[in-house]
Design an enzyme around this catalytic site. Sequence first.
Site, short mmCIF file in Angstrom:
data_model
loop_
_atom_site.label_atom_id
_atom_site.label_comp_id
_atom_site.label_asym_id
_atom_site.label_seq_id
_atom_site.Cartn_x
_atom_site.Cartn_y
_atom_site.Cartn_z
N ASN A 209 -16.52 -4.18 2.86
CA ASN A 209 -17.08 -5.30 2.11
C ASN A 209 -18.37 -5.75 2.80
O ASN A 209 -18.83 -5.14 3.77
CB ASN A 209 -16.07 -6.45 2.02
CG ASN A 209 -15.56 -6.86 3.39
OD1 ASN A 209 -16.30 -7.40 4.21
ND2 ASN A 209 -14.28 -6.60 3.64
N ASP A 278 -7.68 -5.82 1.20
CA ASP A 278 -6.36 -6.02 0.61
C ASP A 278 -5.67 -4.68 0.33
O ASP A 278 -4.45 -4.61 0.24
CB ASP A 278 -6.47 -6.81 -0.69
CG ASP A 278 -6.93 -8.24 -0.45
OD1 ASP A 278 -6.53 -8.84 0.56
OD2 ASP A 278 -7.71 -8.75 -1.28
N LYS A 288 -14.22 16.06 5.21
CA LYS A 288 -15.00 15.49 4.11
C LYS A 288 -14.52 16.02 2.76
O LYS A 288 -14.36 17.23 2.57
CB LYS A 288 -16.48 15.84 4.30
CG LYS A 288 -17.39 15.27 3.22
CD LYS A 288 -18.82 15.67 3.43
CE LYS A 288 -19.70 15.18 2.28
NZ LYS A 288 -21.11 15.60 2.45
N PHE A 322 -9.61 -18.49 6.16
CA PHE A 322 -10.81 -18.56 5.33
C PHE A 322 -10.48 -18.02 3.95
O PHE A 322 -9.68 -17.08 3.81
CB PHE A 322 -11.95 -17.74 5.95
CG PHE A 322 -12.83 -18.53 6.89
CD1 PHE A 322 -14.15 -18.76 6.58
CD2 PHE A 322 -12.32 -19.03 8.07
CE1 PHE A 322 -14.97 -19.50 7.43
CE2 PHE A 322 -13.12 -19.77 8.93
CZ PHE A 322 -14.45 -20.00 8.60
N LYS A 336 -3.40 -20.94 -0.87
CA LYS A 336 -3.38 -20.11 0.34
C LYS A 336 -2.85 -20.91 1.53
O LYS A 336 -2.06 -20.40 2.34
CB LYS A 336 -4.79 -19.59 0.64
CG LYS A 336 -4.90 -18.83 1.96
CD LYS A 336 -6.28 -18.23 2.17
CE LYS A 336 -6.41 -16.89 1.48
NZ LYS A 336 -7.60 -16.13 1.92
N LYS A 340 0.62 -19.48 3.19
CA LYS A 340 0.44 -18.78 4.47
C LYS A 340 0.59 -19.70 5.67
O LYS A 340 0.28 -19.33 6.80
CB LYS A 340 -0.92 -18.08 4.46
CG LYS A 340 -1.03 -17.11 3.27
CD LYS A 340 -2.26 -16.25 3.28
CE LYS A 340 -2.28 -15.33 2.06
NZ LYS A 340 -3.43 -14.40 2.06
#
Length: 406
Positions: A209, A278, A288, A322, A336, A340
Site C-alpha cells: 500500500n 488484510d 518469477k 489507527f 474498531k 479490538k
Amino acid sequence: MLQGKTILLGITGGIAAYKAATICSRLTQAGANVRVIMTESATKFISPLTLQTLSRHPVYLDTFDEFDPAVVAHIDAADSADLVLVAPATANVLGKMANGLADDFLSTTLLAATAQVIVAPAMNVHMYAHPAVERNMALLAERGVRFVEPGTGNLACGYVGKGRLAEPEEIVFAVKQWFASRTELAGKKVLITAGGTVERLDPVRYLTNDSSGKMGFALAEAAANRGADVTVIAARTTAAPIGGVELVRAESAEEMLQAVLARYESADLVIKAAAVADYRPVSQAPSKIKKSDERLVVELERTTDILKTLGERKTHQFLVGFAAETENVASYAMDKLARKHCDLVVANDVSQEGAGFNADTNVVQVFGPEGLVEALPQLPKREVAERLLARIAERMNADTAPGDAE
C-alpha cells in the site's frame, strides 16, 4: 523545572526586542542559565548591557568575538544548549533558518544546534501572511521547530492584525511546557508499528500500500522526546528512520505480528500506526511468475488481525489503533475501538487532501470510549504526533495516578 537548564535566547531586530528583557529575566528567575545572542539589528532596539545584566553572562554579538580561545564560540554555545529560544523572530531570521543560511552569530549557532528550537515570530501582519514566510514556517515545523504563535492587536507599524509578539508569560510557559513534556513517558516502554506491509506473489512482485511510515516515525520521535524507551517495528517505508530508537524490520503482516507479540508483554504503550495488509496470496511462487494466459488469477487469504489480537491479549498495555477510512470515519472508528479493545483510535479520511499516506501533513480525529475526543486540523505529521502523544500521556498518567485517600 528549568533549574540548571541552559537556554540560548536569540534576539532579532524588531521593536518587540524590548520584551526579550522580560523573557530573559523570567527564565533566569526560574533557575535557567540563559545565554543571550543578539543580531546587530537587535542592538538598535535594546542595549546588550541590559541583557548582560539580566542574564549575568556576556552577550554574544559577533561571530568573530571569541571569549575563550579553547573553543569556537558559536559551536560551544550550540553544544551547551538544552533549548534554543528565538524571541522575537523576524521574517528575515525565519528565512535564514529555513534555508540554512549562516552569516552572523545567531544563524551559525542555529545551524549547529541539535537541541529543540522554539520560535516566537513577530512582524507586520502582511509579512506574517506572506506566502514565503508561511512556507518557511511550514518547512521549519516539519523539521521539528516549535512555534509560539503571535498575538492579534495593534502593531507598532500602525496596522491591526496578527503579528504581535506573544506575551513574555506565554513564551516562558511554552518553554516550561516543553521541558515538562520530556518526562511524561519516562521509564515507559513504547512499541510503535510503521509503514506498509509487503505480501509477496513471487521474488520480484508483491502486494502493498502507499504508507510511507512518516506518521509512525513521527510518533516514535515524539515518544522518545518524552523520555520513553521506544521500539519501532517497520515494514516497507519511504521516510527516513529517526535516531535514538530501536528499529526492527518486518516485511509481511505475519512477520510484523510475530515481532510485535515478542515485545508485547513488556510494553506499556502500543501504537499500531502501520498499514497492514488484510489479505495475502495463498501461495508464493519460488521463482518469477512468467506470462502465459491473458489473465492471472491470484487467490488471497486473510492475514491475522494484529490489532485485534493485541486487544484480546491486553493486560496492562495502553493500546492505540489507527483507522484509515474513506467514508463514515466516526462510525468505523468507534466500531474498531470497541471490537479490538483499543483505548484510543486515531482516524482519518485518506481521500481528503493533506491527509493520509505519503503526505507530510495529516488531518485526524481521535476517538475514545466516550466518543470523539479531539479533532485536529491539517497539521505537519510531527505536530500531529506531538499532540497525540500529549493526549496519550495525559490519559496514561491519569490511569496510573493514585486514588483519593479515604
